[in-house]
Design a protein around this motif. Structure first.
Motif, PDB file in Angstrom:
ATOM      1  N   SER A  21       0.840  -1.206   0.000  1.00 27.19           N
ATOM      2  CA  SER A  21       0.000   0.000   0.000  1.00 27.19           C
ATOM      3  C   SER A  21       0.876   1.259   0.000  1.00 27.19           C
ATOM      4  CB  SER A  21      -0.945   0.004   1.199  1.00 27.19           C
ATOM      5  OG  SER A  21      -0.226   0.238   2.393  1.00 27.19           O
ATOM      6  N   THR A  22       2.082   1.149   0.540  1.00 23.28           N
ATOM      7  CA  THR A  22       2.947   2.338   0.605  1.00 23.28           C
ATOM      8  C   THR A  22       3.264   2.904  -0.787  1.00 23.28           C
ATOM      9  OG1 THR A  22       3.844   1.622   2.713  1.00 23.28           O
ATOM     10  CG2 THR A  22       5.106   3.280   1.526  1.00 23.28           C
ATOM     11  N   LEU A  25       0.179   4.588  -2.152  1.00 20.60           N
ATOM     12  CA  LEU A  25      -0.102   5.878  -1.522  1.00 20.60           C
ATOM     13  C   LEU A  25       0.900   6.941  -1.971  1.00 20.60           C
ATOM     14  CD1 LEU A  25      -0.984   4.455   1.994  1.00 20.60           C
ATOM     15  CD2 LEU A  25      -2.559   5.693   0.492  1.00 20.60           C
ATOM     16  N   LEU A  26       2.154   6.534  -2.164  1.00 19.26           N
ATOM     17  CA  LEU A  26       3.156   7.492  -2.640  1.00 19.26           C
ATOM     18  C   LEU A  26       2.871   7.883  -4.097  1.00 19.26           C
ATOM     19  CD1 LEU A  26       6.409   5.922  -1.129  1.00 19.26           C
ATOM     20  CD2 LEU A  26       5.150   7.896  -0.262  1.00 19.26           C
ATOM     21  N   GLN A  28      -0.080   8.095  -5.339  1.00 15.13           N
ATOM     22  CA  GLN A  28      -1.189   9.058  -5.248  1.00 15.13           C
ATOM     23  C   GLN A  28      -0.634  10.447  -4.918  1.00 15.13           C
ATOM     24  OE1 GLN A  28      -3.736   7.263  -2.272  1.00 15.13           O
ATOM     25  NE2 GLN A  28      -4.562   5.741  -3.697  1.00 15.13           N
ATOM     26  N   SER A  29       0.359  10.486  -4.050  1.00 22.81           N
ATOM     27  CA  SER A  29       0.992  11.769  -3.718  1.00 22.81           C
ATOM     28  C   SER A  29       1.665  12.356  -4.945  1.00 22.81           C
ATOM     29  CB  SER A  29       2.027  11.570  -2.608  1.00 22.81           C
ATOM     30  OG  SER A  29       1.432  10.958  -1.493  1.00 22.81           O
ATOM     31  N   PHE A 251      -6.544  10.723  -6.734  1.00 23.16           N
ATOM     32  CA  PHE A 251      -5.650  10.552  -5.575  1.00 23.16           C
ATOM     33  C   PHE A 251      -6.225   9.503  -4.640  1.00 23.16           C
ATOM     34  CE2 PHE A 251      -5.720  15.275  -6.404  1.00 23.16           C
ATOM     35  CZ  PHE A 251      -4.785  15.181  -7.425  1.00 23.16           C
ATOM     36  N   PRO A 291      -6.036   1.427  -0.748  1.00 21.22           N
ATOM     37  CA  PRO A 291      -4.849   1.474  -1.612  1.00 21.22           C
ATOM     38  C   PRO A 291      -4.333   0.072  -1.920  1.00 21.22           C
ATOM     39  CG  PRO A 291      -4.287   2.139   0.630  1.00 21.22           C
ATOM     40  CD  PRO A 291      -5.758   1.895   0.620  1.00 21.22           C
TER      41      PRO A 291
ATOM     42  N   ARG B  51      -6.440  11.346   2.386  1.00 21.83           N
ATOM     43  CA  ARG B  51      -5.245  12.177   2.467  1.00 21.83           C
ATOM     44  C   ARG B  51      -4.404  11.790   3.684  1.00 21.83           C
ATOM     45  NH1 ARG B  51      -4.222  16.626  -0.298  1.00 21.83           N
ATOM     46  NH2 ARG B  51      -4.975  15.203  -1.880  1.00 21.83           N
ATOM     47  N   LYS B  53      -4.011   8.878   4.977  1.00 21.42           N
ATOM     48  CA  LYS B  53      -3.222   7.675   4.648  1.00 21.42           C
ATOM     49  C   LYS B  53      -2.014   8.038   3.789  1.00 21.42           C
ATOM     50  CE  LYS B  53      -7.080   4.446   4.578  1.00 21.42           C
ATOM     51  NZ  LYS B  53      -7.940   3.672   3.678  1.00 21.42           N
ATOM     52  N   GLN B  54      -2.222   8.949   2.841  1.00 20.96           N
ATOM     53  CA  GLN B  54      -1.107   9.357   1.979  1.00 20.96           C
ATOM     54  C   GLN B  54      -0.027  10.052   2.814  1.00 20.96           C
ATOM     55  OE1 GLN B  54      -3.574  11.705  -0.552  1.00 20.96           O
ATOM     56  NE2 GLN B  54      -4.372   9.927  -1.652  1.00 20.96           N
ATOM     57  N   ALA B  57       1.925   7.507   4.905  1.00 13.63           N
ATOM     58  CA  ALA B  57       2.893   6.748   4.104  1.00 13.63           C
ATOM     59  C   ALA B  57       4.139   7.595   3.849  1.00 13.63           C
ATOM     60  CB  ALA B  57       2.257   6.308   2.790  1.00 13.63           C
TER      61      ALA B  57
END
Lengths: 509, 509
Positions: A21-22, A25-26, A28-29, A251, A291, B51, B53-54, B57
């Motif tokens: 998931s990391t 999520l990154l 998405q960032s 996102f 995620p 957000r 969660k993002q 991470a």
């Protein structure tokens, strides 16, 4: 730690999902950094340079997170447990596992330095491409484009060793679709559309699209208001902004955003783009929230089928203009006194043109076929990037009967190859075919025209949710999705029939 | 690899700087995620959850990047080379090295799970705090606040083992400032301001600030336009947006953004906030561009000195209202017919109040002193969080002579402690003192009033650039910076003189 708890299949699966998931999520960032750079960030070189560094740092971390050896250990544990006949994972979890396994395996084959080289090349190639396009001089881009093809090829070869190079590239965007199948489909499409286009262009009853143009005749505020109403009607609830190139970003399925662009001297391109992105946005917003790999769109072609369904089978339909013609006329001076039917005809006007993104529905596939053939031949070693302008001009003449004047209107018009997105173009046409196939089956169950004309979008959306969005994520191919949705794999017949019937009607053939 | 090249001091320094640029660039990305969540992101729970969660991470990755053992290896190599008398680093590079060394050493002492616990606690505490504040019930927050203090204490203890706990916390925000020094400074401030406030509040000639209030009398568009002009005049070039709480953020010194908030029933809070954030923004924009430790603001107090310089010594000055009074009157109905001098007096009205962020310049320090004493005593074990509401009410009565009615207007009004920002409050008052000291010395060289009244901001900005911004980053303390800038360390004398002279004038004492 209880060793049985730590090694049960669900426990290991859960660790793997958490670990993976990391990078999601990154990513998405990273998507937010991109959105901001296109929408809210001031557009100066200094801003873009700083943002480029931030994106590169994030990309490096995402790559190393995706290839963390701990993931390999967990995957091996799951493999062993599955081989030993352990159960406890749902079909959805198994699909998620297979996606993670594929992603880890393929990404791990790319060394960190190649991944960094790719990122640097993308950035260099983007600048080189814009410079060459502005100068209308392919020579300024040739060498870099060669590097784009060779690097993308090197990566595809590492990702899927032993596979055909172009097939491996295609697989990144359209899993399960082979170049042979595309050759076959595109062959039929070209064979049927070329004579139809000829008939349309030679028809006695031509279309007058002059109502769509006129300096200052389409105030931006009026276009924006109209688009807001239409987007709301389509059922999309995310942010809408303005950017130079329209795009959709997500996102998370809770936060999907679309962008549009408008000019006050032309009507319809802005609306078409908005409805197109709305289609992408509705699909993204329907994906699962967590995620997880399985909550991503199934393929680029499936994505495009959703944007094109709304753009073409809704936005370019007669019923749509019966519903929205009055709203458009009351806001846009240029449309004053133009009947719904005449707006409908104008937005569907067919013409030979240079630019893919501005092409009409009927000539559009030929633009895609041209790019597909060229990239397939360059990757296959049958063509040299040095010959691109010549081949482009020849094929444009043969396919569309237009004489390309310069590289800016020719082989330098698309950004894709500079971003190493090779194998992407065919998905535009596959998506168009899928959209028509969905529209055909939808019409067997719903009176789509009456719904659109009556201003009712709910049943259309629910049909798409049930047939496509619900299955449209994670693992599988476009064909498998269509089999589940409508009982047969991708079939270009519906697309060609739709185009023939529609344009014979408009042009009185 | 040539071993001499790899182990020369500049080469190792360069590797270290490159390695440590990643967490800085990732922190810039995290700042964008925060900005977006406050400014552009739709405000729903689902959006904030995604957000969160993002951000978590990203925080995890930043922590592990900051504590990568490879950094420790490089730092040890540099230590060895420096001990061996190697040279080749500039003073700026040495300062950058010492900052990196301090950051690595302190961060490495925090285990990953404590870092994650902190992130989770911040998120939990924020929700718990807003809930308690809405319910005006401190009981709902007490237990969580206890955890905030104990976790912040645990982290400070690990960061600086052996140091006084509160001193270690303070050091995070105001390096080099001791609690003893603050006790001394705040003691003098309180001793001189309490009688001055009393004289002001009992003065015969009171200030009428009714021109600043009135339902619908201050159209947002007019306030925004006025603020845009003033921000441009101050010389700030970044984005300006609207958010619930005004703030400044920087994604690099090329991309600094400020936010403001406005209401149409009150004038001045919106402008004050805008000018305040402009001060922060100018400072951030003047820092070095590369992602290096040395290019960050020196301390929170120095940061606040810049925002307060512009807010108070420019925006609250008589000259400012001579320059901008007419512009304000022409845009804001509520100010029609109010003379420049009367606006000047109104925005400087002194009154007893509950809320720190709305307090006037004269009573503001007492709000800060109250919070400082409480947090120092809780950390020092002299006070229990359970007693917070009682102590708050008692001290508000003693310091400001107001009766706090409920916890929302009392001990629940600030977000800081829920974010584990303990040791932060004193920097507000230290910044105010430093701002007055800078203003004093600037006046020895520039006719500040004439410049402001004449609409000339350039020389003021250049003075600040030369004296503060140029030295105001990286390593060192507020005292050291002031020594370099004006030849003496922080001195509350100028601040107290400024306040006494200004308010004796306004209130005719």
């Amino acid at each position: 730690m209880s060793s049985s708890a730590a090694t049960s299949l669900p426990a290991v699966y859960s660790s793997l999902t958490k670990q993976m998931s990391t990078p999601i999520l990154l990513s998405q960032s990273s998507a937010l950094l991109h959105w901001d750079s296109m929408v809210t960030m001031p557009q100066t070189d200094a801003h873009h340079k700083a943002r480029g560094k931030q994106q590169a740092a994030l990309a490096g971390v995402i790559h190393s997170q995706k290839t963390d050896p701990e993931i390999g250990v967990l995957i091996d544990q799951i493999k062993t447990l599955l081989d030993a006949g352990e159960s406890g994972l749902s079909p959805r979890e198994l699909a998620n596992y297979r996606l993670m396994e594929k992603q880890y395996t393929e990404t791990s084959r790319i060394p960190q330095d190649l991944s960094e080289k790719r990122a640097a090349l993308e950035s260099e190639a983007y600048m080189s491409w814009t410079k060459a396009r502005d100068a209308k001089d392919y020579g300024l881009f040739r060498e870099t484009l060669g590097k784009c093809f060779s690097t993308a090829g090197e990566i595809a070869g590492l990702r899927q060793p032993g596979a055909d190079r172009y097939a491996a590239m295609l697989d990144e965007f359209e899993p399960g679709m082979s170049p042979e199948r595309i050759d076959e489909i595109f062959g039929t499409v070209q064979a049927e559309l070329q004579p139809l286009i000829k008939r349309v262009l030679e028809a006695e009853r031509q279309v007058d699209a002059s109502c769509l143009e006129g300096e200052g005749k389409f105030p931006l505020a009026g276009q924006k208001e109209l688009c807001d109403m239409i987007v709301e009607w389509c059922g999309f609830e995310g942010r809408q902004d303005v950017s130079v190139h329209p795009f959709t970003t997500s996102f998370s399925s809770s936060d999907v955003r679309i962008t549009s662009r408008f000019t006050d001297s032309e009507f319809y391109q802005g609306l078409a783009g908005t409805v197109h992105e709305t289609g992408h946005g509705l699909y993204e917003a329907a994906l699962g929230k967590e995620p997880e790999a399985v909550n991503s769109a199934l393929s680029m072609g499936v994505h495009e089928s959703q944007s094109l369904f709304w753009e073409r089978h809704v936005g370019l339909s007669r019923g749509f203009w019966k519903r929205w013609g009055g709203e458009a006329r009351s806001r846009l001076e240029g449309l004053e006194g133009v009947a719904d039917e005449d707006i409908y005809r104008a937005v569907n006007k067919v013409k030979r043109s240079f630019i893919r993104v501005e092409a009409d529905e009927l000539t559009y596939p030929l633009h895609v076929i041209l790019r597909y053939e060229i990239e397939r031949d360059i990757v296959g070693g049958k063509m040299d990037v040095a010959d691109l302008p010549r081949v482009w001009k020849e094929r444009m003449r043969e396919l569309l009967g237009v004489e390309v004047e310069d590289d800016a209107n020719g082989c330098l018009q698309d950004v894709h190859w500079s971003g190493l997105a090779i194998g992407y173009f065919p998905t535009y046409c596959l998506g168009a075919i899928m959209a028509a196939q969905l529209a055909h089956y939808m019409r067997l169950e719903l009176d789509v025209d009456a719904l659109v004309e009556g201003g009712e979008s709910g049943p259309i959306r629910e049909w798409l949710r049930e047939k496509v969005w619900r299955h449209g994520s994670g693992e599988g191919s476009m064909d498998e999705l269509l089999e589940r949705a409508v009982g047969e794999r991708l079939n270009e017949r519906y697309y060609l029939d739709y185009l023939r019937e529609k344009y014979e009607d408009i042009y009185g053939l």
